[in-house]
Scaffold this motif. Structure first.
Motif, mmCIF file in Angstrom:
data_model
loop_
_atom_site.group_PDB
_atom_site.id
_atom_site.type_symbol
_atom_site.label_atom_id
_atom_site.label_comp_id
_atom_site.label_asym_id
_atom_site.label_seq_id
_atom_site.Cartn_x
_atom_site.Cartn_y
_atom_site.Cartn_z
ATOM 1 N N VAL A 119 0.848 -1.200 0.000
ATOM 2 C CA VAL A 119 0.000 0.000 0.000
ATOM 3 C C VAL A 119 0.881 1.247 0.000
ATOM 4 C CG1 VAL A 119 -1.591 1.358 1.418
ATOM 5 C CG2 VAL A 119 -2.061 -1.057 0.978
ATOM 6 N N THR A 120 1.943 1.235 0.786
ATOM 7 C CA THR A 120 2.879 2.369 0.812
ATOM 8 C C THR A 120 3.484 2.592 -0.574
ATOM 9 O OG1 THR A 120 3.392 1.971 3.137
ATOM 10 C CG2 THR A 120 4.978 3.281 1.886
ATOM 11 N N GLU A 121 3.825 1.501 -1.265
ATOM 12 C CA GLU A 121 4.369 1.622 -2.621
ATOM 13 C C GLU A 121 3.333 2.196 -3.583
ATOM 14 O OE1 GLU A 121 6.138 -2.063 -3.882
ATOM 15 O OE2 GLU A 121 7.431 -2.137 -2.113
ATOM 16 N N HIS A 122 2.071 1.792 -3.448
ATOM 17 C CA HIS A 122 1.010 2.365 -4.292
ATOM 18 C C HIS A 122 0.835 3.854 -3.995
ATOM 19 C CE1 HIS A 122 -0.358 -1.114 -6.439
ATOM 20 N NE2 HIS A 122 -0.655 -1.784 -5.344
ATOM 21 N N GLU A 123 0.859 4.219 -2.730
ATOM 22 C CA GLU A 123 0.714 5.634 -2.357
ATOM 23 C C GLU A 123 1.865 6.461 -2.945
ATOM 24 O OE1 GLU A 123 -1.648 5.314 1.896
ATOM 25 O OE2 GLU A 123 0.522 5.005 1.868
ATOM 26 N N ARG A 124 3.064 5.911 -2.919
ATOM 27 C CA ARG A 124 4.218 6.595 -3.502
ATOM 28 C C ARG A 124 4.050 6.722 -5.011
ATOM 29 N NH1 ARG A 124 8.284 3.201 -2.330
ATOM 30 N NH2 ARG A 124 8.272 3.895 -0.177
ATOM 31 N N ALA A 125 3.566 5.676 -5.652
ATOM 32 C CA ALA A 125 3.347 5.719 -7.109
ATOM 33 C C ALA A 125 2.331 6.794 -7.469
ATOM 34 C CB ALA A 125 2.874 4.353 -7.607
ATOM 35 N N VAL A 126 1.299 6.922 -6.661
ATOM 36 C CA VAL A 126 0.281 7.955 -6.904
ATOM 37 C C VAL A 126 0.884 9.341 -6.703
ATOM 38 C CG1 VAL A 126 -1.873 8.951 -6.020
ATOM 39 C CG2 VAL A 126 -1.706 6.482 -6.390
ATOM 40 N N HIS A 181 3.340 7.707 -11.234
ATOM 41 C CA HIS A 181 3.994 6.684 -12.053
ATOM 42 C C HIS A 181 3.024 6.237 -13.141
ATOM 43 C CE1 HIS A 181 7.077 5.322 -8.803
ATOM 44 N NE2 HIS A 181 7.274 6.550 -9.219
ATOM 45 N N HIS A 182 3.422 6.392 -14.378
ATOM 46 C CA HIS A 182 2.560 6.055 -15.514
ATOM 47 C C HIS A 182 2.406 4.556 -15.713
ATOM 48 C CE1 HIS A 182 2.202 10.208 -16.838
ATOM 49 N NE2 HIS A 182 3.479 10.332 -16.511
ATOM 50 N N ASP A 183 3.288 3.770 -15.107
ATOM 51 C CA ASP A 183 3.187 2.319 -15.250
ATOM 52 C C ASP A 183 2.311 1.688 -14.163
ATOM 53 O OD1 ASP A 183 4.974 2.839 -13.211
ATOM 54 O OD2 ASP A 183 6.348 1.216 -13.743
ATOM 55 N N SER A 184 1.694 2.511 -13.332
ATOM 56 C CA SER A 184 0.803 2.031 -12.274
ATOM 57 C C SER A 184 -0.641 2.322 -12.666
ATOM 58 C CB SER A 184 1.138 2.736 -10.952
ATOM 59 O OG SER A 184 0.077 2.580 -10.029
ATOM 60 N N ASP A 226 -4.827 -4.654 -15.104
ATOM 61 C CA ASP A 226 -4.334 -5.631 -16.062
ATOM 62 C C ASP A 226 -3.959 -6.893 -15.293
ATOM 63 O OD1 ASP A 226 -4.514 -3.721 -18.075
ATOM 64 O OD2 ASP A 226 -2.470 -3.019 -17.698
ATOM 65 N N HIS A 227 -3.899 -7.998 -15.991
ATOM 66 C CA HIS A 227 -3.526 -9.251 -15.355
ATOM 67 C C HIS A 227 -3.007 -10.200 -16.411
ATOM 68 C CE1 HIS A 227 -7.274 -10.849 -16.989
ATOM 69 N NE2 HIS A 227 -7.861 -9.785 -16.502
ATOM 70 N N ILE A 228 -2.461 -11.301 -15.958
ATOM 71 C CA ILE A 228 -1.961 -12.285 -16.906
ATOM 72 C C ILE A 228 -3.129 -12.861 -17.689
ATOM 73 C CG2 ILE A 228 0.056 -12.878 -15.515
ATOM 74 C CD1 ILE A 228 -1.461 -15.497 -14.728
ATOM 75 N N ALA A 229 -2.850 -13.320 -18.871
ATOM 76 C CA ALA A 229 -3.878 -13.973 -19.686
ATOM 77 C C ALA A 229 -4.087 -15.403 -19.174
ATOM 78 C CB ALA A 229 -3.448 -14.005 -21.141
ATOM 79 N N ILE A 230 -5.334 -15.815 -19.142
ATOM 80 C CA ILE A 230 -5.663 -17.180 -18.735
ATOM 81 C C ILE A 230 -6.126 -17.925 -19.979
ATOM 82 C CG2 ILE A 230 -7.174 -18.634 -17.349
ATOM 83 C CD1 ILE A 230 -7.354 -16.409 -15.329
ATOM 84 N N PRO A 231 -5.446 -19.017 -20.324
ATOM 85 C CA PRO A 231 -5.868 -19.792 -21.493
ATOM 86 C C PRO A 231 -7.319 -20.258 -21.357
ATOM 87 C CG PRO A 231 -3.723 -20.520 -20.729
ATOM 88 C CD PRO A 231 -4.263 -19.567 -19.686
ATOM 89 N N GLU A 232 -8.018 -20.265 -22.451
ATOM 90 C CA GLU A 232 -9.436 -20.632 -22.449
ATOM 91 C C GLU A 232 -9.708 -21.970 -21.771
ATOM 92 O OE1 GLU A 232 -12.107 -18.793 -23.360
ATOM 93 O OE2 GLU A 232 -10.656 -17.188 -23.621
ATOM 94 N N ILE A 233 -8.823 -22.914 -21.937
ATOM 95 C CA ILE A 233 -9.049 -24.238 -21.356
ATOM 96 C C ILE A 233 -9.170 -24.178 -19.841
ATOM 97 C CG2 ILE A 233 -6.622 -24.868 -21.220
ATOM 98 C CD1 ILE A 233 -8.489 -27.570 -22.482
ATOM 99 N N TYR A 234 -8.444 -23.250 -19.199
ATOM 100 C CA TYR A 234 -8.504 -23.131 -17.751
ATOM 101 C C TYR A 234 -9.711 -22.331 -17.281
ATOM 102 C CZ TYR A 234 -3.816 -24.979 -17.843
ATOM 103 O OH TYR A 234 -2.728 -25.777 -18.047
ATOM 104 N N LYS A 235 -10.241 -21.493 -18.131
ATOM 105 C CA LYS A 235 -11.390 -20.689 -17.747
ATOM 106 C C LYS A 235 -12.625 -21.544 -17.497
ATOM 107 C CE LYS A 235 -10.028 -16.449 -20.057
ATOM 108 N NZ LYS A 235 -10.383 -15.459 -21.066
ATOM 109 N N PHE A 236 -12.666 -22.713 -18.109
ATOM 110 C CA PHE A 236 -13.831 -23.580 -17.959
ATOM 111 C C PHE A 236 -14.059 -23.990 -16.512
ATOM 112 C CE2 PHE A 236 -15.573 -27.904 -17.715
ATOM 113 C CZ PHE A 236 -16.846 -27.616 -18.173
#
Length: 125
Positions: free
Chosen positions: A27-34, A38-41, A88-98
Motif C-alpha cells: 500500500v505504501t508503494e502504491h501511495e508513492r506511485a500515486v 507513475h505512468h506504469d501504475s 491488467d492481469h496475466i492472460a488465462i488460457p481458455e481451457i482453464y477458464k472452464f
C-alpha cells in the motif's frame, strides 16, 4: 504472499494485486506511485486521469498464497470475476477458464471434470 483488493473512493473501480511482502508495504508503494504519478501504475493513472482517490486504508487481503505463479493466476481470476476491476492481469488460457475457481471448496469433481453450481466462488465463463 498476499492477493489484495483496493477500491476507489469516488467510483466503483477496484484493483487487485499481489505481493510477496506485507500488504502495508505494498500500500505504501502504491501511495508513492500515486504521489509521483507513475505512468506504469494502473492505480496511479486512475487517480490522476479521473481526479479520484483510492481507499488505501481499507485495502484488504482476499487470499494468501506463497507460490508466485498461483498468486498471479488468482489475481487474474478475481480481476475477471469482478466487473468493477480495472487492472491488467496475466492472460488465462481458455481451457482453464472452464473450471477456474478462486478458492478450493471441494465442489470440483475430478472424475466428471465438472463444477458444482452450488459454489459461489467459481468463475464460470
Amino acid at each position: 504472499d498476499t492477493v489484495y483488493k483496493v477500491r476507489c473512493t469516488n467510483c466503483s473501480a477496484a484493483y487487485y494485486g499481489q505481493t510477496e511482502g506485507s500488504l502495508k508495504t505494498q500500500v505504501t508503494e502504491h501511495e508513492r506511485a500515486v504521489s509521483m504519478f507513475h505512468h506504469d501504475s494502473n492505480i496511479s493513472c486512475h487517480v490522476h486521469i479521473n481526479n479520484h482517490k483510492m481507499d488505501f486504508g481499507s485495502a484488504k487481503v482476499v487470499r494468501r498464497e506463497v507460490n508466485l505463479h498461483k498468486r498471479l493466476y488468482i489475481v487474474a481470476l478475481y480481476s475477471i470475476k469482478d466487473p468493477q476491476s480495472r487492472n491488467d492481469h496475466i492472460a488465462i488460457p481458455e481451457i482453464y477458464k472452464f473450471h477456474a475457481c478462486t478458492r478450493p471448496c471441494g465442489t470440483f469433481s475430478r472424475t466428471s471434470r465438472r463444477i458444482s453450481s452450488e459454489c459461489s466462488q467459481h468463475v464460470v465463463f
